[in-house]
Design an enzyme around this catalytic site. Structure first.
Site, short mmCIF file in Angstrom:
data_model
loop_
_atom_site.label_atom_id
_atom_site.label_comp_id
_atom_site.label_asym_id
_atom_site.label_seq_id
_atom_site.Cartn_x
_atom_site.Cartn_y
_atom_site.Cartn_z
CB THR A 239 41.28 41.68 36.69
OG1 THR A 239 40.31 40.96 37.45
CG2 THR A 239 42.67 41.29 37.18
CB CYS A 240 39.88 45.14 40.74
SG CYS A 240 38.24 45.58 40.14
N GLY A 241 38.52 43.28 42.28
CA GLY A 241 37.55 42.48 43.03
C GLY A 241 36.23 42.33 42.30
#
Length: 284
Positions: A239-241
């Site tokens: 996951t990330c932004g």
């Protein structure tokens, strides 16, 4: 670095194969709004010869309020057909940051069941630093059909991620900076809470890259993941932004031979907006 046309190839590999009739090159440059860069305008000034521009924000799910979510199969197929990218092609994706958004498009192709796709290690900056040629004219594409088989196991939604967060399985690993992960730094998108998905681990994508924005060796990336507390015998959700740099983690895992990974497409743009899901702050 060993060149692998299914994950990562060097600028030397590309220079050798640039004129191959079955090579399709994609410029997938993309930047956060606060970067002040216009990817399409930069492409029109200079790109690697033969490259087509892949617009991450346009080739996405227009029905979603979230940024650049994976497009429906039909839209992906029609855009690729128009770009002349299809069956029998070796695809190489690069970006203008070195290694940032190209991995996202690599993941999209994998999601659509395409195997012969690689990211250009070091991207356009390394290509140009080595004195390789660029051009300002877009290629003239000829339609090409692409057979798509959606690989649903490579993508996760908020419900599946909430479930994983509760159970601690699969492991969730976040590619954002340590400051954003802890909740000390503001999010670049407005209206999002600060912090991270409870139970997730933090491997900032920048740690996986060398100074010239090439990816560190599989042994080095393995050590970085393990130092962050990951068990590499177990499945992983990245996951990330907004689902872009999470793909850099996925690319590193795939290159290490870790096949049991998936990407949370909504990422923090979705999780940080949902009032009903919990948010953790600090290091844990």
């Amino acid at each position: 670095m060993a060149d692998d046309p299914k994950t990562l190839v060097s600028t030397a590999w590309l220079a050798k194969h640039l004129k191959d009739p079955d090579l399709r090159l994609l410029d997938a440059s993309w930047y956060l709004p606060d970067a002040g860069r216009d990817a399409k305008a930069e492409y029109e000034v200079a790109h690697i010869p033969g490259a087509r521009f892949f617009d991450i924000d346009e080739i996405s799910d227009a029905r979603s309020d979230l940024p650049h979510m994976a497009p429906p199969v039909e839209k992906f197929m029609s855009r690729m057909r128009a770009m002349g990218v299809g069956d029998g092609h070796q695809v190489v994706v690069y970006d203008g940051a070195g290694l940032l958004s190209a991995a996202r498009v690599w993941w999209l192709f994998k999601l659509m069941g395409q195997e012969n796709v690689a990211v250009l290690d070091g991207g356009l900056p390394k290509w140009m630093a080595e004195g390789n040629e660029t051009e300002d004219m877009p290629p003239i594409p000829r339609d090409r059909h692409m057979t798509v088989r959606l690989q649903n196991q490579l993508v996760r939604d908020v419900t599946q991620v909430a479930h994983a967060s509760k159970l601690g399985d699969p492991q969730i690993v976040d590619a954002r900076s340590a400051g954003r992960f802890r909740g000390d730094e503001p999010e670049p998108r407005e209206g999002l809470r600060a912090g991270h998905i409870p139970g997730s681990l933090n491997v900032p994508y920048t740690e996986l890259l060398n100074d010239d924005k090439t990816m560190k060796s599989p042994d080095e990336t393995r050590a970085i993941f393990e130092a962050a507390g990951m068990d590499l015998d177990k499945p992983v959700i990245t996951t990330c932004g907004s689902g872009v740099t999470a793909a850099i983690l996925a690319l590193a895992l795939e290159r290490m031979g870790h096949k049991d990974w998936s990407l949370y497409d909504g990422s923090w743009a979705e999780w940080g907006m949902f009032p009903t899901v919990p948010v953790a702050t600090g290091d844990a």
